[in-house]
Design a protein around this motif. Sequence first.
Motif, PDB file in Angstrom:
ATOM      1  N   ASP A  45       0.923  -0.942   0.074  1.00  0.00           N
ATOM      2  CA  ASP A  45       0.337   0.574   0.033  1.00  0.00           C
ATOM      3  C   ASP A  45       0.982   1.517  -0.012  1.00  0.00           C
ATOM      4  OD1 ASP A  45      -1.628   2.156  -0.387  1.00  0.00           O
ATOM      5  OD2 ASP A  45      -2.704   1.099   1.525  1.00  0.00           O
ATOM      6  N   LEU A  46       0.954   1.633  -0.683  1.00  0.00           N
ATOM      7  CA  LEU A  46       1.576   3.129  -1.532  1.00  0.00           C
ATOM      8  C   LEU A  46       1.333   4.252  -0.758  1.00  0.00           C
ATOM      9  CD1 LEU A  46       3.318   2.268  -4.956  1.00  0.00           C
ATOM     10  CD2 LEU A  46       4.600   1.689  -2.863  1.00  0.00           C
ATOM     11  N   GLY A  47       0.248   4.078  -0.080  1.00  0.00           N
ATOM     12  CA  GLY A  47      -0.723   5.575  -0.376  1.00  0.00           C
ATOM     13  C   GLY A  47      -0.638   6.263  -1.113  1.00  0.00           C
ATOM     14  N   LEU A  48      -0.884   5.199  -1.833  1.00  0.00           N
ATOM     15  CA  LEU A  48      -1.253   6.293  -3.310  1.00  0.00           C
ATOM     16  C   LEU A  48      -2.521   6.508  -3.594  1.00  0.00           C
ATOM     17  CD1 LEU A  48      -0.396   7.216  -5.965  1.00  0.00           C
ATOM     18  CD2 LEU A  48      -0.232   4.955  -6.680  1.00  0.00           C
ATOM     19  N   TYR A 101      -0.345   9.806 -13.785  1.00  0.00           N
ATOM     20  CA  TYR A 101      -0.810   9.988 -12.264  1.00  0.00           C
ATOM     21  C   TYR A 101      -0.275   9.781 -11.963  1.00  0.00           C
ATOM     22  CZ  TYR A 101      -3.706  11.475 -16.450  1.00  0.00           C
ATOM     23  OH  TYR A 101      -4.426  12.153 -17.309  1.00  0.00           O
ATOM     24  N   LEU A 102       1.267   8.841 -11.431  1.00  0.00           N
ATOM     25  CA  LEU A 102       1.349   8.902  -9.949  1.00  0.00           C
ATOM     26  C   LEU A 102       2.533  10.373  -9.900  1.00  0.00           C
ATOM     27  CD1 LEU A 102       2.501   4.999 -10.338  1.00  0.00           C
ATOM     28  CD2 LEU A 102       0.729   6.161  -9.512  1.00  0.00           C
ATOM     29  N   ASP A 103       2.831  10.543  -8.209  1.00  0.00           N
ATOM     30  CA  ASP A 103       3.487  11.340  -8.571  1.00  0.00           C
ATOM     31  C   ASP A 103       5.063  10.741  -8.541  1.00  0.00           C
ATOM     32  OD1 ASP A 103       2.300  12.851  -6.941  1.00  0.00           O
ATOM     33  OD2 ASP A 103       1.633  12.415  -4.696  1.00  0.00           O
ATOM     34  N   PRO A 104       6.064  11.704  -8.520  1.00  0.00           N
ATOM     35  CA  PRO A 104       7.770  11.040  -9.146  1.00  0.00           C
ATOM     36  C   PRO A 104       7.868  11.009  -7.549  1.00  0.00           C
ATOM     37  CG  PRO A 104       6.848  13.136 -10.159  1.00  0.00           C
ATOM     38  CD  PRO A 104       6.068  13.040  -9.531  1.00  0.00           C
ATOM     39  N   GLY A 105       8.332   9.481  -7.517  1.00  0.00           N
ATOM     40  CA  GLY A 105       9.621   8.728  -6.974  1.00  0.00           C
ATOM     41  C   GLY A 105       8.823   7.825  -6.173  1.00  0.00           C
ATOM     42  N   THR A 106       7.251   7.704  -6.206  1.00  0.00           N
ATOM     43  CA  THR A 106       5.993   6.735  -5.679  1.00  0.00           C
ATOM     44  C   THR A 106       6.829   5.707  -5.781  1.00  0.00           C
ATOM     45  OG1 THR A 106       4.135   8.409  -6.606  1.00  0.00           O
ATOM     46  CG2 THR A 106       4.219   5.858  -5.950  1.00  0.00           C
ATOM     47  N   LEU A 107       7.527   5.067  -7.468  1.00  0.00           N
ATOM     48  CA  LEU A 107       7.884   3.755  -7.093  1.00  0.00           C
ATOM     49  C   LEU A 107       9.321   4.512  -7.812  1.00  0.00           C
ATOM     50  CD1 LEU A 107       5.474   2.839 -10.434  1.00  0.00           C
ATOM     51  CD2 LEU A 107       4.858   2.506  -8.453  1.00  0.00           C
ATOM     52  N   SER A 108      10.048   2.985  -7.096  1.00  0.00           N
ATOM     53  CA  SER A 108      11.601   2.714  -6.940  1.00  0.00           C
ATOM     54  C   SER A 108      11.310   1.752  -8.374  1.00  0.00           C
ATOM     55  CB  SER A 108      12.129   1.487  -5.693  1.00  0.00           C
ATOM     56  OG  SER A 108      11.412   0.101  -6.046  1.00  0.00           O
ATOM     57  N   HIS A 109      11.400   1.925  -9.504  1.00  0.00           N
ATOM     58  CA  HIS A 109      11.975   1.385 -10.452  1.00  0.00           C
ATOM     59  C   HIS A 109      10.407   0.974 -11.267  1.00  0.00           C
ATOM     60  CE1 HIS A 109      12.838  -1.983 -13.527  1.00  0.00           C
ATOM     61  NE2 HIS A 109      14.196  -0.891 -13.479  1.00  0.00           N
ATOM     62  N   VAL A 110      10.853   1.457 -12.350  1.00  0.00           N
ATOM     63  CA  VAL A 110       9.821   1.318 -13.662  1.00  0.00           C
ATOM     64  C   VAL A 110      10.363   0.847 -14.779  1.00  0.00           C
ATOM     65  CG1 VAL A 110       7.797   2.016 -15.674  1.00  0.00           C
ATOM     66  CG2 VAL A 110       8.009   3.078 -13.459  1.00  0.00           C
ATOM     67  N   GLU A 111       9.991  -0.046 -15.829  1.00  0.00           N
ATOM     68  CA  GLU A 111      10.314  -0.777 -17.087  1.00  0.00           C
ATOM     69  C   GLU A 111       9.126  -0.228 -17.631  1.00  0.00           C
ATOM     70  OE1 GLU A 111      11.475  -4.752 -19.550  1.00  0.00           O
ATOM     71  OE2 GLU A 111      11.603  -5.098 -16.762  1.00  0.00           O
ATOM     72  N   ILE A 112      10.188   0.065 -19.244  1.00  0.00           N
ATOM     73  CA  ILE A 112       8.769   0.425 -19.821  1.00  0.00           C
ATOM     74  C   ILE A 112       9.026  -0.387 -21.094  1.00  0.00           C
ATOM     75  CG2 ILE A 112       7.728   1.827 -21.034  1.00  0.00           C
ATOM     76  CD1 ILE A 112       8.501   4.496 -19.681  1.00  0.00           C
ATOM     77  N   ARG A 113       8.048  -1.532 -21.602  1.00  0.00           N
ATOM     78  CA  ARG A 113       8.276  -1.711 -22.368  1.00  0.00           C
ATOM     79  C   ARG A 113       7.322  -1.384 -23.694  1.00  0.00           C
ATOM     80  NH1 ARG A 113       7.896  -8.097 -19.766  1.00  0.00           N
ATOM     81  NH2 ARG A 113       9.457  -7.252 -18.790  1.00  0.00           N
ATOM     82  N   LEU A 114       8.047  -1.473 -24.777  1.00  0.00           N
ATOM     83  CA  LEU A 114       7.427  -1.443 -26.527  1.00  0.00           C
ATOM     84  C   LEU A 114       6.466  -2.375 -26.643  1.00  0.00           C
ATOM     85  CD1 LEU A 114      10.337   0.398 -28.253  1.00  0.00           C
ATOM     86  CD2 LEU A 114       8.312   1.429 -26.464  1.00  0.00           C
TER      87      LEU A 114
END
Length: 132
Positions: free
Chosen positions: A18-21, A113-126
């Motif tokens: 629960d990231l409090g997001l 729509y997420l605040d920057p820094g909410t997630l520790s890692h985002v992998e973007i796939r095409l």
Amino acid sequence: MEMVHCLDAIAFELSYEDLGLMVSFHESTAWHVQAPTSVVAWKCNCSNWSMRGNIPFVVPRQRFELLGDSKEFVTTYTFGTHTAKHTFCKVCGITSFYTPQSNPNDIAVTLAYLDPGTLSHVEIRLFDGKNL
């Protein structure tokens, strides 16, 4: 980035926090999501996603909650098989979440729509939706 041709390749981490997001805009639409701190998001080259700039990640439906009377301020559009549910804010027209065709029991959350820094890692796939 590697181009993939199947959204079924989405893998979920088993550890959800629960990231409090809580996301809200216009003081009319608000939602809460529990998500892993590291996610795989998808960037599609189809006209729909590329024009709107959506880059979503997917969470199980039970990890997403539309808050308060927000249902009154969203509308849904479907076409074709009516599996995907494209959800829009009635006030401004944005899509902050929707039900993806590839995972109809889940919710896709738009990364922007997420605040920057909410997630520790985002992998973007095409995803090559243009050539399906």
